[in-house]
Design a protein around this motif. Sequence first.
Motif, short mmCIF file in Angstrom:
data_model
loop_
_atom_site.label_atom_id
_atom_site.label_comp_id
_atom_site.label_asym_id
_atom_site.label_seq_id
_atom_site.Cartn_x
_atom_site.Cartn_y
_atom_site.Cartn_z
N VAL A 7 0.84 -1.20 0.00
CA VAL A 7 0.00 0.00 0.00
C VAL A 7 0.87 1.25 0.00
O VAL A 7 0.62 2.21 -0.74
N PHE A 8 1.93 1.23 0.79
CA PHE A 8 2.84 2.38 0.88
C PHE A 8 3.57 2.59 -0.45
O PHE A 8 3.65 3.71 -0.96
N THR A 9 4.10 1.51 -1.01
CA THR A 9 4.89 1.62 -2.24
C THR A 9 4.05 2.11 -3.41
O THR A 9 4.49 2.95 -4.22
N LEU A 56 -5.28 3.92 5.29
CA LEU A 56 -5.79 2.95 6.26
C LEU A 56 -6.87 2.07 5.65
O LEU A 56 -6.89 0.85 5.86
N TYR A 57 -7.77 2.68 4.89
CA TYR A 57 -8.87 1.92 4.31
C TYR A 57 -8.41 1.05 3.14
O TYR A 57 -9.10 0.08 2.76
N ALA A 58 -7.27 1.39 2.56
CA ALA A 58 -6.66 0.50 1.56
C ALA A 58 -5.92 -0.64 2.25
O ALA A 58 -5.81 -1.74 1.71
N ASP A 59 -5.40 -0.37 3.46
CA ASP A 59 -4.71 -1.42 4.22
C ASP A 59 -5.64 -2.57 4.55
O ASP A 59 -5.26 -3.74 4.44
N PHE A 60 -6.87 -2.27 4.96
CA PHE A 60 -7.77 -3.29 5.47
C PHE A 60 -8.01 -4.45 4.49
O PHE A 60 -7.76 -5.61 4.84
N PRO A 61 -8.48 -4.21 3.27
CA PRO A 61 -8.75 -5.34 2.39
C PRO A 61 -7.48 -6.09 1.96
O PRO A 61 -7.49 -7.32 1.86
N GLY A 87 -7.25 -2.14 16.49
CA GLY A 87 -6.08 -1.42 16.99
C GLY A 87 -5.57 -0.40 16.00
O GLY A 87 -5.22 0.74 16.38
N MET A 88 -5.52 -0.76 14.73
CA MET A 88 -5.05 0.17 13.70
C MET A 88 -5.96 1.39 13.60
O MET A 88 -5.49 2.53 13.47
N PHE A 89 -7.26 1.16 13.69
CA PHE A 89 -8.21 2.28 13.62
C PHE A 89 -8.02 3.23 14.80
O PHE A 89 -8.02 4.45 14.63
#
Length: 254
Positions: A135-137, A147-152, A203-205
């Motif tokens: 997601v970062f790259t 964050l919302y891209a991290d979840f799926p 926790g991330m949220f």
Amino acid sequence: MEIYHHPPAWLEALSWGSLAVAFATAAVILADIYGRGHRQKMPIMEAVYPISALYWGPVALWFYLRFGRRKSKKIMAERASSPGPGAMAMEERPEQGERSSEDQEDRVRWWQVAKADSHCGAGCTLGDIGAEWLVFTLGLLIAGKALYADFPLDLAFAWTLGVVFQYFTIVPMRDLGPLRGIWAAIRADTLSIVAFQIGLFAGMFVYQELIFPNPLPKTSATYWMFMQLSMILGFFTALPANRWLLRKGWKEKM
């Protein structure tokens, strides 16, 4: 475009310390397994224990020394060659006041649940780390937030690697073919992976949306220390699922 919150120097220093302890603990476990010859009866556990140390730190080392090393081929061979009162592992002895019976054999003990949970958690941890950096790259955003891209992506990667980890456990234990092994691994780990990710995502949220005014950059040590804490939360939210799966017989006791 997100505006990041850069943590204070003291928190960043503390976070680097937390990460350093975690990696040092993982190195100690690896050295004991490969350097001192405590290879595991179940080879996949040689990855599970050091990966668990990446978020549990010294707690993972204690658990490995107490419940993991005793199952190494080296120590089991030593016990077999010198039987005696101490030959039976402490965790395998009936507790005071309990009978050694079929009911006792069927009972799910806390350390068996913890092993199953750490096994699931290891796949989730590797999957989450890989997804986070992807997601970062790629600079992925959903609704303007990473964050919302991290979840799926975290869930997809964690489920895939979690099932792979479970496959290499359940297939040799049940002597299954590839297709039956894949189905058994999916059935055994899907619920526990989802339960683990629920705690992780909570926790991330909290730390991305509630604690800090803006999200932490993934290049900061503080981000990954809070990920460690989130993974610990995920470990606890997955405990009931793993206990149920062991009692149901969908997961194997290790």
